[in-house]
Design a protein around this motif. Structure first.
Motif, PDB file in Angstrom:
ATOM      1  N   GLU A  57       0.839  -1.214   0.000  1.00 21.67           N
ATOM      2  CA  GLU A  57       0.000   0.000   0.000  1.00 21.67           C
ATOM      3  C   GLU A  57       0.869   1.258   0.000  1.00 21.67           C
ATOM      4  N   LEU A  58       1.906   1.236   0.814  1.00 16.64           N
ATOM      5  CA  LEU A  58       2.793   2.389   0.894  1.00 16.64           C
ATOM      6  C   LEU A  58       3.448   2.663  -0.470  1.00 16.64           C
ATOM      7  N   ILE A  59       3.946   1.606  -1.126  1.00 15.00           N
ATOM      8  CA  ILE A  59       4.584   1.751  -2.437  1.00 15.00           C
ATOM      9  C   ILE A  59       3.560   2.191  -3.481  1.00 15.00           C
ATOM     10  N   ASP A  60       2.331   1.635  -3.426  1.00 19.40           N
ATOM     11  CA  ASP A  60       1.302   2.005  -4.404  1.00 19.40           C
ATOM     12  C   ASP A  60       0.995   3.498  -4.338  1.00 19.40           C
ATOM     13  N   PHE A  61       0.787   4.001  -3.127  1.00 17.22           N
ATOM     14  CA  PHE A  61       0.490   5.430  -2.965  1.00 17.22           C
ATOM     15  C   PHE A  61       1.684   6.290  -3.431  1.00 17.22           C
ATOM     16  N   ALA A  62       2.903   5.893  -2.991  1.00 20.92           N
ATOM     17  CA  ALA A  62       4.092   6.682  -3.336  1.00 20.92           C
ATOM     18  C   ALA A  62       4.362   6.654  -4.837  1.00 20.92           C
ATOM     19  N   ALA A  63       4.222   5.468  -5.457  1.00 23.06           N
ATOM     20  CA  ALA A  63       4.515   5.343  -6.892  1.00 23.06           C
ATOM     21  C   ALA A  63       3.508   6.116  -7.741  1.00 23.06           C
ATOM     22  N   ALA A  64       2.272   6.206  -7.285  1.00 23.02           N
ATOM     23  CA  ALA A  64       1.265   6.958  -8.035  1.00 23.02           C
ATOM     24  C   ALA A  64       1.665   8.430  -8.152  1.00 23.02           C
ATOM     25  N   ILE A  65       2.231   8.978  -7.071  1.00 24.22           N
ATOM     26  CA  ILE A  65       2.673  10.374  -7.092  1.00 24.22           C
ATOM     27  C   ILE A  65       4.009  10.508  -7.811  1.00 24.22           C
ATOM     28  N   GLU A  66       4.975   9.658  -7.441  1.00 19.75           N
ATOM     29  CA  GLU A  66       6.325   9.782  -7.986  1.00 19.75           C
ATOM     30  C   GLU A  66       6.385   9.456  -9.474  1.00 19.75           C
ATOM     31  N   GLY A  67       5.364   8.777  -9.984  1.00 23.43           N
ATOM     32  CA  GLY A  67       5.334   8.461 -11.410  1.00 23.43           C
ATOM     33  C   GLY A  67       5.320   9.707 -12.285  1.00 23.43           C
ATOM     34  N   LYS A  68       4.935  10.838 -11.726  1.00 17.90           N
ATOM     35  CA  LYS A  68       4.909  12.093 -12.487  1.00 17.90           C
ATOM     36  C   LYS A  68       6.160  12.943 -12.265  1.00 17.90           C
ATOM     37  N   GLN A 110      14.717   7.070  10.534  1.00 20.38           N
ATOM     38  CA  GLN A 110      15.279   8.042   9.588  1.00 20.38           C
ATOM     39  C   GLN A 110      16.719   8.365   9.966  1.00 20.38           C
ATOM     40  N   PHE A 111      16.988   8.580  11.270  1.00 18.06           N
ATOM     41  CA  PHE A 111      18.335   8.905  11.716  1.00 18.06           C
ATOM     42  C   PHE A 111      19.306   7.765  11.404  1.00 18.06           C
ATOM     43  N   GLN A 112      18.885   6.522  11.648  1.00  9.22           N
ATOM     44  CA  GLN A 112      19.757   5.378  11.390  1.00  9.22           C
ATOM     45  C   GLN A 112      20.054   5.214   9.902  1.00  9.22           C
ATOM     46  N   ILE A 113      19.045   5.454   9.070  1.00  2.00           N
ATOM     47  CA  ILE A 113      19.242   5.352   7.608  1.00  2.00           C
ATOM     48  C   ILE A 113      20.253   6.397   7.130  1.00  2.00           C
ATOM     49  N   GLU A 114      20.111   7.629   7.616  1.00  2.00           N
ATOM     50  CA  GLU A 114      20.988   8.703   7.167  1.00  2.00           C
ATOM     51  C   GLU A 114      22.402   8.525   7.697  1.00  2.00           C
ATOM     52  N   GLN A 115      22.553   7.857   8.861  1.00  2.00           N
ATOM     53  CA  GLN A 115      23.885   7.560   9.360  1.00  2.00           C
ATOM     54  C   GLN A 115      24.611   6.592   8.436  1.00  2.00           C
ATOM     55  N   LYS A 116      23.859   5.779   7.706  1.00  2.00           N
ATOM     56  CA  LYS A 116      24.436   4.844   6.735  1.00  2.00           C
ATOM     57  C   LYS A 116      24.487   5.449   5.324  1.00  2.00           C
ATOM     58  N   MET A 117      24.266   6.757   5.249  1.00  2.00           N
ATOM     59  CA  MET A 117      24.298   7.499   3.982  1.00  2.00           C
ATOM     60  C   MET A 117      23.152   7.126   3.055  1.00  2.00           C
ATOM     61  N   GLY A 118      22.072   6.602   3.616  1.00  2.00           N
ATOM     62  CA  GLY A 118      20.893   6.338   2.818  1.00  2.00           C
ATOM     63  C   GLY A 118      19.975   7.553   2.802  1.00  2.00           C
ATOM     64  N   VAL A 119      18.869   7.442   2.076  1.00  2.00           N
ATOM     65  CA  VAL A 119      17.883   8.509   1.990  1.00  2.00           C
ATOM     66  C   VAL A 119      16.555   7.985   2.518  1.00  2.00           C
ATOM     67  N   ALA A 120      15.971   8.713   3.458  1.00  2.00           N
ATOM     68  CA  ALA A 120      14.690   8.337   4.048  1.00  2.00           C
ATOM     69  C   ALA A 120      13.594   9.202   3.431  1.00  2.00           C
ATOM     70  N   VAL A 121      12.682   8.591   2.700  1.00  2.00           N
ATOM     71  CA  VAL A 121      11.587   9.300   2.052  1.00  2.00           C
ATOM     72  C   VAL A 121      10.327   9.108   2.890  1.00  2.00           C
ATOM     73  N   LEU A 122       9.817  10.190   3.482  1.00  2.00           N
ATOM     74  CA  LEU A 122       8.631  10.121   4.322  1.00  2.00           C
ATOM     75  C   LEU A 122       7.383  10.168   3.461  1.00  2.00           C
ATOM     76  N   VAL A 123       6.389   9.321   3.811  1.00  2.41           N
ATOM     77  CA  VAL A 123       5.123   9.256   3.079  1.00  2.41           C
ATOM     78  C   VAL A 123       3.985   9.511   4.064  1.00  2.41           C
ATOM     79  N   ALA A 124       3.186  10.561   3.778  1.00  2.00           N
ATOM     80  CA  ALA A 124       2.047  10.893   4.635  1.00  2.00           C
ATOM     81  C   ALA A 124       0.754  10.741   3.849  1.00  2.00           C
ATOM     82  N   VAL A 125      -0.273  10.184   4.498  1.00  3.71           N
ATOM     83  CA  VAL A 125      -1.581  10.001   3.882  1.00  3.71           C
ATOM     84  C   VAL A 125      -2.612  10.749   4.714  1.00  3.71           C
TER      85      VAL A 125
END
Length: 828
Positions: A533-544, A607-622
């Motif tokens: 569900e999270l990916i479906d909502f995010a992909a619908a927006i990010e597809g544009k 989010q803090f742990q991801i960024e410490q590993k040089m990753g990117v945390a993308v927040l999704v709000a509904v």
């Protein structure tokens, strides 16, 4: 009408039944034909009468060419694809060959006559090549309208064809070869006469026989002077008509003066003639010019070699079978078959098969790259082993190869600041040459006219500004070509000059220091949402969206993409939209704060742990509530760490700009090495940081992906873009790294230093040559023949030294521009 009356427009005599009269600006003027009269009316009605003040029309040679017909054919996309380049926002660019250009006044008229048209953004005429570079808005103006406008101004336009231009160059070289051979034949014959005269001077020869040999020498030398010397006389006369002192003027004066004096001696039957000198130094100079032309072509032939990559034929797949056709007949959407050992005929996508593709001539990458279904391929690259079926995506002038060829041609013809200085010096150099020759003649005239004449001619010939004029353009041409062969495309010569003095390098992070190929690692959920569900909502927006993060999220989508309404992108923050009547907000912490959305502590911890590993945390709000975050990971380029350390060792400042969080930016800094970090910046903030560095005296090189970094790239002293965004990169960056290989940053800087060093050496060679030999010529220690030999040698030395740039930068492999032992793969 008076018989001696001349056409007001073209300057030819007004005679015959085609002659006519017309009132222009209140005065009745005469014209040789209706074509000239029509063109004059258009020029007058357009307010371009200043053309005639500049023209000095009595010098014009021919009336306007015949008006072209059916120009509308050049508006057809299938016709334009071979010579028109499509740019952003409906803009187009084309190179046109212009017939009817005679002088600088013609250049002025064409440029001003076109610039007043609505839709024309840029119009520049190259007088030497009679070529027009024009850029226009195709939504406001059609190409046929531009060509009609040129026709009304008295000029016929046709598409510029590189192959035709190469044929023209070969014809010019062949003509030069014929003139050289004719002069050589004259030398062989006149030398026998000279030997007889010299022998007679010692053994005794009666005046009748001596006069007979003088007349034979005259009959041999005169055709040589007219035919073989014509290029020099023509160039000198054209320069004088345009109030310019050209490099051919001293040669023309020297050869004609020597011939005229010898004619005078022949007619008056006393003294020595120098017809052999005239013929010999014309022959020697033509040899030098011919060798110089071949050397120039070899030195700046990078564009020609790139053009040779384009295959001539392709195998198109049709329902009824296969057919071999010209690549010019391919259209977007065609399916083509490429067998092992064949070149890719057009840019496209692999539909079937897999193979290794050699793109070394385009990217400088020595290793063949594996291509599978869905992979992109470019025209001109070589299919190594397997068979591939491709769908054509771009053809003709729209292919990456065609754009690269255009870029290289424009760069090799561009001028660095040091060249502009040299160009301003050359006319004064020629004037000084003529002045020194005159002083020499007056000085030696007191003792002997023959010595005075030969010394003055020697000064005219040996004082050569050619080497000075060639010093910079040859260096730029070879440097640009050397870069192109290694996947470094330099847009103009000024970039090479400035790059050598860079004191600070600014990197964008995503797509530059990292590969920009994001992948979803995992999701962290809040409340009752599932991963799908999270990916479906995010992909619908990010597809544009076209952001690398968006591509990674869409690639994770398993099912059908949901429709999205009200899409909105906030640069540097995130995106939002409506999916299934629910408002979705996707972005970073600042995006959530702006939308007044509270982030739960557990999500903040993740989010803090991801960024410490040089990753990117993308927040999704509904609907105003955080549903979870998506962990996206990128990979640092293998060459990044070595490049950062190499730049640091050279004392060059380094800054990294990123829109990511401070934690992620500092994690990357700890991995790569010492640098300044500016995080959580918007595109306009990047430009401001560049400006701040410049204000404190830094010379800044900005390296980015050419899209979000456009303002910063434009602000920097030199801008360099990664080849991943080829179209945009070519439009906004000074230098493009075709293969996105960061080790080529070091190579480009090394190339710029060697090129500038070579240009300075060339200028030194030219000045040293003149400082040594000019005084010798003024002292009558140099003969005209020796001067004719020495003059082309100076030019050949300059060209040869420029060609050495290739070996100087080739001594170090591209990968060695940074310490390969430091290349440690770093996972982000």
């Amino acid at each position: 009408m008076k018989r001696d009356q001349r056409c007001f427009h073209c300057g030819l005599p007004v005679t015959g039944i085609t002659a006519c009269e017309q009132e222009i600006a209140g005065e009745k003027q005469s014209f040789c034909c209706t074509g000239c009269m029509t063109v004059c009316q258009v020029i007058h009605e357009s307010g371009l009468d200043d053309f005639y003040n500049r023209l000095n029309y009595q010098n014009a040679e021919v009336p306007p060419p015949e008006m072209p017909v059916e120009l509308e054919q050049y508006d057809l996309p299938e016709v334009q694809k071979d010579f028109v380049r499509s740019l952003a926002d409906g803009r187009k660019q084309a190179h046109l060959l212009i017939e009817g250009i005679h002088c600088a006044a013609c250049v002025w008229l064409i440029e001003h006559g076109l610039k007043e048209m609505v839709g024309i953004e840029f119009a520049e005429v190259n007088l030497a090549h009679q070529r027009l570079n024009v850029r226009w808005n195709s939504d406001e103006l059609a190409l046929s309208e531009i060509m009609h406008r040129l026709a009304k101004l008295g000029y016929a336009a046709a598409p510029f064809n590189p192959e035709a231009a190469e044929g023209s160059l070969q014809r010019r070289n062949r003509s030069l070869l014929f003139r050289m051979a004719f002069a050589g034949f004259g030398v062989m014959n006149i030398m026998w006469i000279s030997i007889a005269l010299y022998a007679g001077a010692f053994s005794g020869i009666d005046s009748e026989h001596k006069q007979f040999f003088h007349w034979i020498s005259l009959f041999i030398a005169t055709p040589v002077l007219i035919y073989s010397g014509w290029p020099f006389f023509r160039a000198a006369m054209l320069g004088l008509k345009q109030a310019r002192l050209t490099m051919d003027l001293p040669i023309a004066i020297g050869s004609f003066a020597t011939w005229a004096y010898s004619c005078w001696i022949t007619f008056h039957t006393s003294g020595e003639v120098y017809f052999d000198t005239v013929v010999t130094f014309l022959f020697v100079i033509l040899i030098g010019r011919y060798l110089e032309g071949l050397s120039k072509r070899n030195a700046s032939s990078a564009a020609l070699r790139l053009m040779e990559l384009q295959p001539r034929l392709a195998t198109r797949i049709l329902p009824e079978g296969e057919e071999r056709i010209s690549v010019r007949k391919l259209i977007v959407g065609d399916h083509v078959l490429v067998g092992p050992g064949e070149k890719i005929p057009a840019d496209g996508v692999v539909l079937h098969g897999e193979s290794y593709i050699d793109e070394s001539m385009l990217t400088g990458e020595s290793r063949p790259l594996r291509k599978e279904i869905g992979a992109s391929v470019v025209a001109g690259s070589m299919n190594v082993d397997g068979s591939l079926t491709l769908e054509v995506g771009s053809t003709g002038a729209d292919t990456a190869l065609a754009r690269i060829v255009t870029l290289v041609e424009e760069a090799q013809g561009s001028k660095a600041e040091v060249q502009r200085i040299a160009d301003r010096i050359v006319p004064w150099f020629v004037a000084a040459t003529i002045g020194l020759a005159f002083i020499t003649f007056i000085y030696w005239l007191r003792s002997d006219f023959d010595t005075a004449l030969l010394a003055a001619v020697s000064v005219l010939i040996i004082t050569c500004p050619c080497a000075l004029g060639l010093a910079t353009p040859m260096g730029i041409a070879v440097g640009v070509g050397a870069g192109a062969r290694r996947g470094v495309l330099i847009r103009h010569g000024q970039a090479l000059e400035t790059l050598s003095s860079i004191t600070h390098v600014v990197f964008d992070k995503t797509g530059t220091l990292t590969e920009g190929q994001m992948k979803v690692v995992q999701t962290h959920l809040n409340n009752n949402f599932t991963h799908d569900e999270l990916i479906d909502f995010a992909a619908a927006i990010e597809g544009k969206s076209r952001h690398p993060l968006a591509s990674a999220i869409v690639a994770e989508l398993k099912g059908k993409q949901l429709p999205c309404e009200g899409f909105l992108s906030e640069s540097g923050l995130g995106v939002s939209g409506i999916v299934k009547n629910r408002r979705i907000v996707i972005g970073n912490q600042r995006m959530m704060q702006r939308e007044n959305i509270s982030v739960p502590d557990q999500i903040k911890d993740q989010q803090f742990q991801i960024e410490q590993k040089m990753g990117v945390a993308v927040l999704v709000a509904v609907d105003g509530e955080v549903a979870g975050l998506i962990h996206v990971q990128d990979k640092v380029r293998d060459e990044a760490r070595a490049l950062i350390q190499s730049l640091s060792e050279q004392g060059i400042g380094i800054t990294m700009l990123t829109g990511d969080s401070i934690q992620a930016a500092h994690a990357l800094k700890n991995s790569l090495g010492q640098m300044q970090v500016v995080a959580e910046v918007l595109p306009e903030d990047k430009e401001a940081e560049i400006r701040r560095l410049q204000e404190i005296g830094e010379k800044v090189l900005m390296i980015g992906d050419g899209v979000n970094d456009a303002p910063a790239l434009a602000r920097a002293d030199v801008s360099m873009a990664m080849g991943s965004g080829m179209d945009v990169s070519m439009a906004c960056a000074d230098i493009v790294l075709v293969s996105s290989d960061l080790s080529r940053v070091g190579f480009a800087m090394h190339l710029s230093q060697k090129t500038l060093s070579t240009i300075k050496q060339n200028i030194g060679i030219s000045l040293a040559y003149n400082l040594i030999l000019v005084p010798a010529a003024m002292a009558a220690l140099v003969t005209p023949v020796f001067a004719a030999i020495a003059m082309p040698i100076s030019s050949l030395l300059v060209i040869g030294n420029a060609i050495l740039i290739r070996s100087r930068v080739g001594k170090r492999r591209v990968a060695d521009m940074v310490d390969s032992s430091l290349k440690l793969p770093v996972q982000v």
